[in-house]
Design an enzyme around this catalytic site. Structure first.
Site, PDB file in Angstrom:
ATOM      1  N   GLU A  49       0.840  -1.194   0.000  1.00  0.00           N
ATOM      2  CA  GLU A  49       0.000   0.000   0.000  1.00  0.00           C
ATOM      3  C   GLU A  49       0.879   1.250   0.000  1.00  0.00           C
ATOM      4  O   GLU A  49       1.927   1.300   0.637  1.00  0.00           O
ATOM      5  CB  GLU A  49      -0.916  -0.003   1.233  1.00  0.00           C
ATOM      6  N   ASP A  65      -2.443  -5.067   0.783  1.00  0.00           N
ATOM      7  CA  ASP A  65      -1.755  -3.966   1.449  1.00  0.00           C
ATOM      8  C   ASP A  65      -0.358  -4.341   1.933  1.00  0.00           C
ATOM      9  O   ASP A  65       0.555  -3.517   1.909  1.00  0.00           O
ATOM     10  CB  ASP A  65      -2.586  -3.471   2.641  1.00  0.00           C
TER      11      ASP A  65
END
Length: 252
Positions: A80, A108
């Protein structure tokens, strides 16, 4: 809301959020609630990975002060916060190196200890509703899901919370602080619009599909930090700077 975001989040987080929004043609000055949500999600992802390493025996350890021993490996890879092209490059590299299945959607984080991708969620709604949304979108038990709320609740795949309780408590405390600071400025109600949430819930419930085999459990226990992306990991000076930023809201 925009002023609040710029005051209460680390400038590097703000910059990453602005870049992410502009990549999708969104304006942080107009979609200020989304701006705040993206900054919050980024900070949780970075805090999730902070201070966690793997030692030479393959055990997960926490190192909070000074530069870590060169023999230690960072437990989490941060995906992310990168632009989509670079993020997919990182994911492909991990898959080629570890042999794990490539996810359909960008996750992420990657956990080198558990050998799995992680999807982090931060919600203003009920954690179980948001968990189901994530699970229905991903449709893969290979990607681990961990949801946090602003009320201290959390939910994770098979009730496996990955981190120790103290690390999770740090995240919950930060989220609660953000909520308090928004409320003190009269921003919380607009950040969590009841009408908007109700419409979204109806839409979500209509589109939901069964999530067979996904064991979940809600934790109601309520018990800083930012890694640079290039280079990936933070030195002690940057950690200290972010700690000061982390406390900024509370001191106001």
């Amino acid at each position: 809301m925009e002023d609040f975001v710029r005051q209460c989040f680390n400038p590097m987080i703000v910059e990453l959020a602005e870049k992410a929004m502009k990549e999708y043609g969104e304006d942080p000055k107009i979609e200020t609630n989304k701006f705040a949500a993206i900054c919050t999600h980024l900070e949780v992802c970075f805090m999730y990975s902070d201070f966690h390493f793997i030692d030479e025996r393959g055990e997960s350890i926490i190192v909070e002060s000074g530069d870590p021993n060169a023999l230690l490996k960072h437990r989490f890879e941060i995906i992310e916060g990168r632009d989509r092209t670079m993020a997919w490059t990182v994911v492909n590299s991990i898959c080629n190196t570890t042999g794990v299945e490539k996810p359909k959607f960008l996750p992420d984080l990657y956990d080198y200890k558990e050998n799995r991708f992680i999807e982090i969620g931060v919600t203003r709604r009920e954690v179980h509703i948001y968990y189901l949304e994530k699970a229905n979108k991903i449709k893969s038990e290979k990607t681990h899901i961990h949801i946090f709320s602003f009320t201290g609740e959390e939910m994770a795949t098979k009730a496996d919370y990955t981190l120790d309780e103290e690390s999770r408590a740090r995240i919950k405390t930060r989220l609660f602080t953000i909520r308090q600071e928004m409320a003190s400025r009269g921003l919380w109600d607009s950040f969590v619009s009841p009408k908007e949430v109700k419409r979204q819930l109806k839409k979500d419930l209509r589109s939901q599909e069964p999530c067979a085999g996904l064991q979940t459990k809600v934790s109601r226990r309520t018990s800083p930090a930012l890694k640079t992306l290039e280079p990936m990991w933070m030195d002690s000076n940057r950690t200290a700077a972010l700690r000061a930023s982390f406390l900024k809201c509370q001191k106001k």
